[in-house]
Design a protein around this motif. Structure first.
Motif, short mmCIF file in Angstrom:
data_model
loop_
_atom_site.label_atom_id
_atom_site.label_comp_id
_atom_site.label_asym_id
_atom_site.label_seq_id
_atom_site.Cartn_x
_atom_site.Cartn_y
_atom_site.Cartn_z
N GLN A 126 0.83 -1.21 0.00
CA GLN A 126 0.00 0.00 0.00
C GLN A 126 0.87 1.25 0.00
OE1 GLN A 126 -2.25 -0.83 3.55
NE2 GLN A 126 -3.87 -1.93 2.45
N HIS A 127 1.95 1.22 0.76
CA HIS A 127 2.88 2.36 0.78
C HIS A 127 3.46 2.61 -0.60
CE1 HIS A 127 6.13 5.02 2.10
NE2 HIS A 127 6.99 4.23 1.51
N ALA A 128 3.85 1.54 -1.29
CA ALA A 128 4.44 1.68 -2.63
C ALA A 128 3.41 2.24 -3.62
CB ALA A 128 4.98 0.34 -3.11
N ILE A 129 2.18 1.74 -3.53
CA ILE A 129 1.12 2.24 -4.42
C ILE A 129 0.88 3.73 -4.17
CG2 ILE A 129 -1.34 2.08 -4.96
CD1 ILE A 129 -1.10 -0.95 -4.42
N GLY A 130 0.86 4.12 -2.89
CA GLY A 130 0.69 5.52 -2.56
C GLY A 130 1.80 6.40 -3.11
N GLN A 131 3.02 5.86 -3.11
CA GLN A 131 4.17 6.63 -3.62
C GLN A 131 4.14 6.78 -5.13
OE1 GLN A 131 5.07 7.89 -0.43
NE2 GLN A 131 7.01 8.06 -1.54
N THR A 135 6.01 12.10 -8.12
CA THR A 135 7.04 12.00 -9.17
C THR A 135 8.31 12.70 -8.72
OG1 THR A 135 6.18 13.98 -10.25
CG2 THR A 135 5.37 11.86 -11.04
N THR A 136 9.42 12.15 -9.12
CA THR A 136 10.71 12.72 -8.73
C THR A 136 10.98 14.00 -9.54
OG1 THR A 136 11.86 11.35 -10.37
CG2 THR A 136 11.61 10.45 -8.15
N PRO A 142 7.68 8.00 -11.29
CA PRO A 142 6.96 7.76 -10.04
C PRO A 142 7.89 7.23 -8.95
CG PRO A 142 5.80 6.80 -11.90
CD PRO A 142 7.15 7.20 -12.41
N ASP A 143 7.77 7.79 -7.75
CA ASP A 143 8.61 7.35 -6.64
C ASP A 143 8.22 5.94 -6.20
OD1 ASP A 143 10.66 7.98 -4.61
OD2 ASP A 143 8.99 7.80 -3.21
N GLY A 144 7.04 5.49 -6.59
CA GLY A 144 6.62 4.13 -6.25
C GLY A 144 7.52 3.07 -6.83
N LEU A 145 8.17 3.37 -7.97
CA LEU A 145 9.10 2.40 -8.55
C LEU A 145 10.24 2.10 -7.58
CD1 LEU A 145 9.32 3.75 -12.22
CD2 LEU A 145 7.94 1.85 -11.35
N ARG A 146 10.62 3.10 -6.81
CA ARG A 146 11.64 2.88 -5.77
C ARG A 146 11.03 2.17 -4.57
NH1 ARG A 146 12.29 4.68 -1.08
NH2 ARG A 146 10.55 6.14 -1.35
N ALA A 147 9.84 2.60 -4.15
CA ALA A 147 9.22 2.07 -2.94
C ALA A 147 8.79 0.62 -3.07
CB ALA A 147 8.03 2.94 -2.54
N PHE A 148 8.58 0.14 -4.31
CA PHE A 148 8.17 -1.26 -4.49
C PHE A 148 9.29 -2.23 -4.09
CE2 PHE A 148 4.34 -0.21 -6.98
CZ PHE A 148 3.48 -1.17 -6.46
#
Length: 631
Positions: A126-131, A135-136, A142-148
């Motif tokens: 859920q945190h990764a989806i929220g991120q 965008t950097t 998308p910052d979610g690519l890092r958070a995943f």
């Protein structure tokens, strides 16, 4: 009518173990991913440093890309460390048990890992989806690519932990481990109302009892912190578990900490290039002929290479195998050598670029440049006190039969060792003078050492460059273990702060009798105990953000306080019977801890004297910073 094939329990278990083994083999492919990530990180950071300082044309995207990849490197490294059994843990108690109980304890610790990752996997997703909605700024991705990296790494760790839990001992022993964990979970669940009614006393249940039992059973320290934190939040608070993930992400994503895997890689490359051995040969040519000369060589070599590898065990392992055989030929007692090695590991905790210094800078808001400047003199004081003990113990020895090396040999070994002598100077001067950050200078050091290794190979030296891949994997695993501790300790520290414990601790420390002197003495006692159990980095991440503000309120310099804390932890880390560093020194020296423990105390006493001098003479730490705070 179909024939039903009856499966025996042992056959079913065998099939399960086979499937888990296959899963573990598949996960080992992560090694390639982690090694490539580390190589790419070094390349990006090195290019960023060259473009910024040499070409005066900064790459605005380099730090951002490095930070994004860093999260993946940290999590893949943590997975590798779990596969290889390299997460920091305390095994001194478990090793005294019977083999059956050891298997049961390891199964329980693996199941604790399973429970933790199961509790955080969904919040991590859920945190990764929220991120993904963020965008950097430079790359506009998308910052979610890092958070995943967090949910992906958690999923892999769950597979590894399950495989380990079911691959140890018999089916009955595994069943007992599952029953043990289930009973503890049920007791905590049923006791939730009573735990809530206890107020802050419930912190003793989660962060003392639960963490302590998990660590004694051999659970990796990071996961002991993690399971205590998620249990506390889930049972006695209304805080979502996503907080654990976000704090963990915040703790691991600090770009300053990217120096950790790069310095670990640099330490391995020192040995690969032959620079460590060249340094030892030069020092032996200078001092090998005097009484106790090789003891002084050991101290000097540890002083010069310390902190670069990222592991005290690696520092000791880089020096001891080259020196111990010759020292034993000259009559040195193996147990005495291991005692000296243990003390030398403790004395150099403050030498830059120590990862403990970098961690303090990252989590406590202290200038890393100032820490690098302030760390040298305390290490010098500790080295001198240890050298004094060496002199007292060797002054009555028979004269050595080694001949004084001729000037020609000294000059030859000096020329060969010159690249090794220049590297620590390059690293420390670059950071201290503000020429480059600790992260950037670590990549410069890797490039420098690689060039030396290539030149040495071209000159006919036996440099095995194919070992670079293995070193990248080792560096990723060790740094992943360190970074996961930082991430989960950050989450645990947040939980303690939320409970109000931090404010209570601050009030308690401020009210210690004796004012500043009493506060420093209590600090020494606390961090010596913490250092023996938790080692330096987790203890710093947990208590550094709480106690450094107290020190500031008492007008104690951050740098001075950092040196006191680090030296106190070093004493605890290498003092028997609990210090894990002490046992690492005995293992490297290939001797029994029982004999070494009797010989190490004079060296520990010398370190305590050095610690007292550093504590009550602030100038030792701050004299070269241009300010000397008073008590």
């Amino acid at each position: 009518m179909q024939t039903v094939r009856h499966l025996s329990v042992p056959a079913t278990l065998s099939e399960l173990r086979h499937s888990f083994s296959a899963a573990r083999t598949a996960v080992c492919l992560i090694e390639v991913f982690a090694a490539v990530l580390l190589a790419v990180e070094v390349t990006i950071l090195l290019c960023g440093a060259i473009w910024r300082y040499a070409l005066n044309s900064p790459l605005i995207w380099s730090d951002e890309l490095a930070s994004s990849l860093f999260s993946w490197l940290a999590m893949m490294g943590a997975v590798l460390a779990l596969i290889r059994g390299e997460h920091m843990k305390m095994t001194a108690v478990v090793k005294r048990w019977s083999p059956a109980l050891q298997d049961w304890a390891e199964s329980v610790s693996s199941l604790i890992v399973c429970v933790f990752v199961a509790m955080v996997m969904l919040p991590a997703g859920q945190h990764a989806i929220g991120q993904m909605e963020i965008t950097t700024p430079a790359l506009n991705i998308p910052d979610g690519l890092r958070a995943f990296a967090l949910p992906f790494g958690a999923a892999l760790m769950s597979l590894v932990a399950v495989a380990k839990a079911f691959s140890l001992g018999s089916f009955r022993r595994t069943a007992w481990a599952i029953l043990t964990v289930a009973i503890v979970v049920a007791i905590l669940w049923v006791s939730a109302p009573a735990l809530i009614a206890m107020g802050n006393l419930n912190l003793l249940v989660f962060f003392v009892a639960l963490v302590g039992v998990a660590i004694v059973l051999g659970t990796p320290i990071a996961f002991a912190f993690g399971i205590a934190t998620v249990s506390y939040l889930a049972l006695v608070t209304h805080a979502p578990l996503a907080i654990v993930v976000s704090r963990m992400d915040e703790g691991m994503a600090n770009l300053v900490l990217l120096a950790v895997p790069v310095f670990v890689l640099l330490g391995g490359m020192l040995e690969l290039s032959g620079m460590a051995l060249a340094l030892i040969n030069f020092m032996c040519s200078l001092l090998g002929h005097v009484r106790g000369g090789l003891q002084y060589v050991l101290l000097g070599a540890i002083f010069l290479v310390s902190g670069i590898s990222g592991s005290k065990a690696a520092d000791m392992a880089a020096v001891a195998p080259a020196l111990f055989p010759e020292m034993q030929k000259r009559g040195s007692d193996p147990e005495e050598l291991a005692a000296l090695l243990s003390a030398s590991g403790a004395m150099t905790e403050t030498i830059p670029p120590s990862l403990v210094l970098i961690t303090i800078g990252a989590v406590c808001g202290v200038s890393i440049n100032a820490l690098f400047v302030g760390g040298l003199m305390p290490a010098v004081v500790a080295t001198v006190t240890i050298a004094l003990v060496c002199w007292l113990r060797t002054r009555h020895e028979k004269p050595t039969h080694a001949q004084r090396a001729p000037v020609k040999q000294i000059l030859r070994t000096f020329v060969i060792a010159l690249p090794a002598l220049l590297l620590p100077i390059l690293i420390r001067v670059a950071v201290i003078e503000g020429i480059a950050t600790a992260t950037e200078v670590s990549t410069i050091g890797v490039a420098y050492t690689l060039v030396v290794a290539v030149i040495a190979r071209l000159c006919g030296k036996p440099v095995e460059l194919r070992r670079l891949y293995g070193m990248c994997v080792d560096a990723a695993a060790l740094s992943g273990a360190i970074l996961l501790i930082i991430g989960l300790a950050t989450s645990m520290a947040w939980a303690l702060t939320r409970s109000g414990f931090s404010s209570q601790l601050v009030s308690l420390m401020q009210s210690v009798p004796g004012g500043t002197i009493g506060f420093l003495l209590v600090t020494i006692a606390c961090f010596a105990i913490l250092g023996s159990v938790l080692e330096g980095i987790p203890a710093i991440v947990l208590f550094g953000p709480l106690l450094f503000p107290v020190a500031r309120s008492m007008q104690i310099s951050d740098v001075h306080y950092a040196m006191v804390v680090i030296l106190a932890m070093g004493v605890g880390l290498f003092a028997p019977p609990f210090g894990v560093g002490f046992y690492a020194a005995c293992a490297i020296g290939k001797v029994s801890p029982d004999g070494v423990s009797r010989r190490v105390w004079p060296y520990m006493l010398a370190l305590l004297i050095a610690l007292v001098l550093v504590t009550f003479i602030p100038w030792v730490s701050t004299g070269f910073l241009g300010a000397t705070p008073n008590f």
